[in-house]
Design a protein around this motif. Structure first.
Motif, PDB file in Angstrom:
ATOM      1  N   VAL A   1       0.844  -1.177   0.000  1.00 23.08           N
ATOM      2  CA  VAL A   1       0.000   0.000   0.000  1.00 23.08           C
ATOM      3  C   VAL A   1       0.890   1.240   0.000  1.00 23.08           C
ATOM      4  O   VAL A   1       1.813   1.354   0.798  1.00 23.08           O
ATOM      5  CB  VAL A   1      -0.939   0.001   1.227  1.00 23.08           C
ATOM      6  N   TYR A   2       0.597   2.123  -0.894  1.00 21.76           N
ATOM      7  CA  TYR A   2       1.355   3.358  -1.050  1.00 21.76           C
ATOM      8  C   TYR A   2       0.832   4.385  -0.059  1.00 21.76           C
ATOM      9  O   TYR A   2      -0.363   4.649   0.003  1.00 21.76           O
ATOM     10  CB  TYR A   2       1.206   3.845  -2.492  1.00 21.76           C
ATOM     11  N   THR A   3       1.714   4.972   0.730  1.00 23.56           N
ATOM     12  CA  THR A   3       1.291   5.917   1.764  1.00 23.56           C
ATOM     13  C   THR A   3       1.889   7.291   1.529  1.00 23.56           C
ATOM     14  O   THR A   3       2.799   7.471   0.709  1.00 23.56           O
ATOM     15  CB  THR A   3       1.724   5.432   3.159  1.00 23.56           C
ATOM     16  N   GLU A   4       1.403   8.246   2.312  1.00 26.30           N
ATOM     17  CA  GLU A   4       1.929   9.601   2.236  1.00 26.30           C
ATOM     18  C   GLU A   4       3.398   9.641   2.653  1.00 26.30           C
ATOM     19  O   GLU A   4       4.194  10.392   2.092  1.00 26.30           O
ATOM     20  CB  GLU A   4       1.106  10.511   3.142  1.00 26.30           C
ATOM     21  N   ASN A   5       3.786   8.795   3.609  1.00 28.25           N
ATOM     22  CA  ASN A   5       5.189   8.731   4.026  1.00 28.25           C
ATOM     23  C   ASN A   5       6.083   8.249   2.894  1.00 28.25           C
ATOM     24  O   ASN A   5       7.219   8.702   2.759  1.00 28.25           O
ATOM     25  CB  ASN A   5       5.359   7.828   5.252  1.00 28.25           C
ATOM     26  N   ASP A   6       5.579   7.297   2.093  1.00 30.86           N
ATOM     27  CA  ASP A   6       6.346   6.820   0.942  1.00 30.86           C
ATOM     28  C   ASP A   6       6.622   7.978  -0.013  1.00 30.86           C
ATOM     29  O   ASP A   6       7.738   8.125  -0.513  1.00 30.86           O
ATOM     30  CB  ASP A   6       5.587   5.720   0.197  1.00 30.86           C
ATOM     31  N   GLU A   7       5.612   8.783  -0.269  1.00 28.20           N
ATOM     32  CA  GLU A   7       5.761   9.920  -1.171  1.00 28.20           C
ATOM     33  C   GLU A   7       6.772  10.919  -0.609  1.00 28.20           C
ATOM     34  O   GLU A   7       7.609  11.446  -1.342  1.00 28.20           O
ATOM     35  CB  GLU A   7       4.414  10.608  -1.402  1.00 28.20           C
ATOM     36  N   LYS A   8       6.726  11.150   0.694  1.00 32.46           N
ATOM     37  CA  LYS A   8       7.671  12.075   1.321  1.00 32.46           C
ATOM     38  C   LYS A   8       9.101  11.557   1.192  1.00 32.46           C
ATOM     39  O   LYS A   8      10.026  12.322   0.923  1.00 32.46           O
ATOM     40  CB  LYS A   8       7.318  12.291   2.789  1.00 32.46           C
ATOM     41  N   ARG A   9       9.299  10.260   1.385  1.00 25.64           N
ATOM     42  CA  ARG A   9      10.637   9.672   1.258  1.00 25.64           C
ATOM     43  C   ARG A   9      11.143   9.789  -0.173  1.00 25.64           C
ATOM     44  O   ARG A   9      12.315  10.088  -0.404  1.00 25.64           O
ATOM     45  CB  ARG A   9      10.621   8.210   1.700  1.00 25.64           C
ATOM     46  N   ARG A  10      10.256   9.557  -1.132  1.00 28.79           N
ATOM     47  CA  ARG A  10      10.659   9.657  -2.536  1.00 28.79           C
ATOM     48  C   ARG A  10      11.050  11.087  -2.882  1.00 28.79           C
ATOM     49  O   ARG A  10      12.052  11.320  -3.555  1.00 28.79           O
ATOM     50  CB  ARG A  10       9.531   9.166  -3.448  1.00 28.79           C
ATOM     51  N   LYS A  11      10.263  12.051  -2.430  1.00 26.59           N
ATOM     52  CA  LYS A  11      10.571  13.461  -2.702  1.00 26.59           C
ATOM     53  C   LYS A  11      11.888  13.860  -2.041  1.00 26.59           C
ATOM     54  O   LYS A  11      12.698  14.569  -2.634  1.00 26.59           O
ATOM     55  CB  LYS A  11       9.438  14.367  -2.215  1.00 26.59           C
ATOM     56  N   ALA A  12      12.111  13.412  -0.814  1.00 19.33           N
ATOM     57  CA  ALA A  12      13.363  13.725  -0.118  1.00 19.33           C
ATOM     58  C   ALA A  12      14.552  13.152  -0.875  1.00 19.33           C
ATOM     59  O   ALA A  12      15.576  13.820  -1.050  1.00 19.33           O
ATOM     60  CB  ALA A  12      13.320  13.192   1.304  1.00 19.33           C
ATOM     61  N   ALA A  13      14.421  11.918  -1.338  1.00 21.24           N
ATOM     62  CA  ALA A  13      15.501  11.286  -2.101  1.00 21.24           C
ATOM     63  C   ALA A  13      15.784  12.065  -3.379  1.00 21.24           C
ATOM     64  O   ALA A  13      16.938  12.309  -3.735  1.00 21.24           O
ATOM     65  CB  ALA A  13      15.150   9.832  -2.416  1.00 21.24           C
ATOM     66  N   GLN A  14      14.725  12.469  -4.065  1.00 15.87           N
ATOM     67  CA  GLN A  14      14.912  13.209  -5.310  1.00 15.87           C
ATOM     68  C   GLN A  14      15.541  14.578  -5.064  1.00 15.87           C
ATOM     69  O   GLN A  14      16.313  15.064  -5.889  1.00 15.87           O
ATOM     70  CB  GLN A  14      13.575  13.347  -6.041  1.00 15.87           C
ATOM     71  N   ASN A  15      15.240  15.205  -3.927  1.00 16.84           N
ATOM     72  CA  ASN A  15      15.849  16.493  -3.593  1.00 16.84           C
ATOM     73  C   ASN A  15      17.339  16.352  -3.319  1.00 16.84           C
ATOM     74  O   ASN A  15      18.116  17.267  -3.580  1.00 16.84           O
ATOM     75  CB  ASN A  15      15.149  17.122  -2.390  1.00 16.84           C
ATOM     76  N   ILE A  16      17.746  15.215  -2.792  1.00 17.38           N
ATOM     77  CA  ILE A  16      19.165  14.957  -2.528  1.00 17.38           C
ATOM     78  C   ILE A  16      19.899  14.631  -3.822  1.00 17.38           C
ATOM     79  O   ILE A  16      21.032  15.061  -4.036  1.00 17.38           O
ATOM     80  CB  ILE A  16      19.310  13.806  -1.509  1.00 17.38           C
ATOM     81  N   LEU A  17      19.234  13.893  -4.696  1.00 17.28           N
ATOM     82  CA  LEU A  17      19.881  13.404  -5.923  1.00 17.28           C
ATOM     83  C   LEU A  17      19.736  14.412  -7.064  1.00 17.28           C
ATOM     84  O   LEU A  17      19.154  14.144  -8.100  1.00 17.28           O
ATOM     85  CB  LEU A  17      19.287  12.041  -6.309  1.00 17.28           C
ATOM     86  N   THR A  18      20.317  15.576  -6.854  1.00 15.58           N
ATOM     87  CA  THR A  18      20.307  16.611  -7.881  1.00 15.58           C
ATOM     88  C   THR A  18      21.299  16.241  -8.981  1.00 15.58           C
ATOM     89  O   THR A  18      22.160  15.373  -8.801  1.00 15.58           O
ATOM     90  CB  THR A  18      20.707  17.964  -7.274  1.00 15.58           C
ATOM     91  N   GLN A  19      21.202  16.939 -10.089  1.00 16.99           N
ATOM     92  CA  GLN A  19      22.177  16.713 -11.163  1.00 16.99           C
ATOM     93  C   GLN A  19      23.587  16.978 -10.671  1.00 16.99           C
ATOM     94  O   GLN A  19      24.514  16.258 -11.014  1.00 16.99           O
ATOM     95  CB  GLN A  19      21.853  17.582 -12.378  1.00 16.99           C
ATOM     96  N   GLU A  20      23.739  18.001  -9.855  1.00 17.57           N
ATOM     97  CA  GLU A  20      25.068  18.318  -9.321  1.00 17.57           C
ATOM     98  C   GLU A  20      25.601  17.172  -8.461  1.00 17.57           C
ATOM     99  O   GLU A  20      26.752  16.772  -8.582  1.00 17.57           O
ATOM    100  CB  GLU A  20      25.013  19.607  -8.500  1.00 17.57           C
ATOM    101  N   ALA A  21      24.738  16.640  -7.595  1.00 19.93           N
ATOM    102  CA  ALA A  21      25.160  15.530  -6.722  1.00 19.93           C
ATOM    103  C   ALA A  21      25.502  14.296  -7.548  1.00 19.93           C
ATOM    104  O   ALA A  21      26.513  13.627  -7.289  1.00 19.93           O
ATOM    105  CB  ALA A  21      24.061  15.203  -5.715  1.00 19.93           C
ATOM    106  N   LEU A  22      24.688  14.003  -8.545  1.00 22.42           N
ATOM    107  CA  LEU A  22      24.939  12.832  -9.379  1.00 22.42           C
ATOM    108  C   LEU A  22      26.197  13.006 -10.225  1.00 22.42           C
ATOM    109  O   LEU A  22      26.887  12.034 -10.525  1.00 22.42           O
ATOM    110  CB  LEU A  22      23.730  12.534 -10.259  1.00 22.42           C
TER     111      LEU A  22
END
Length: 85
Positions: A1-22
């Motif tokens: 089951v997909y939850t709001e916490n899952d979405e928050k974790r995904r967004k946080a991960a994407q904010n960390i994995l910027t083009q600069e970081a990658l």
């Protein structure tokens, strides 16, 4: 089951994995992660993460979060953008 916490974790991960970081990660390594994500091969990605964890712990954790959420499409999109740098 997909939850709001899952979405928050995904967004946080994407904010960390910027083009600069990658861009700080080895190109060959990024390609291997991209290929593993296309196969949805979590075990291979986790093995690859151990290679960068000592020097890139935050990026490794963010990628691991995406894999734990089975967000392979998000990971593929991030890896694809990193190849355009």
């Amino acid at each position: 089951v997909y939850t709001e916490n899952d979405e928050k974790r995904r967004k946080a991960a994407q904010n960390i994995l910027t083009q600069e970081a990658l861009s700080r990660l080895p190109a060959e390594w990024l390609s291997e992660v991209h290929n593993a994500a296309e196969r949805a091969d979590a075990d291979d990605i986790f093995r690859l993460l151990e290679e960068i964890r000592p020097d890139h712990a935050l990026a490794a954790e963010a990628i691991a979060d995406l894999v734990h959420e089975f967000a392979f499409d998000d990971l593929i999109a991030l890896m694809s953008r990193s190849h355009t740098l």
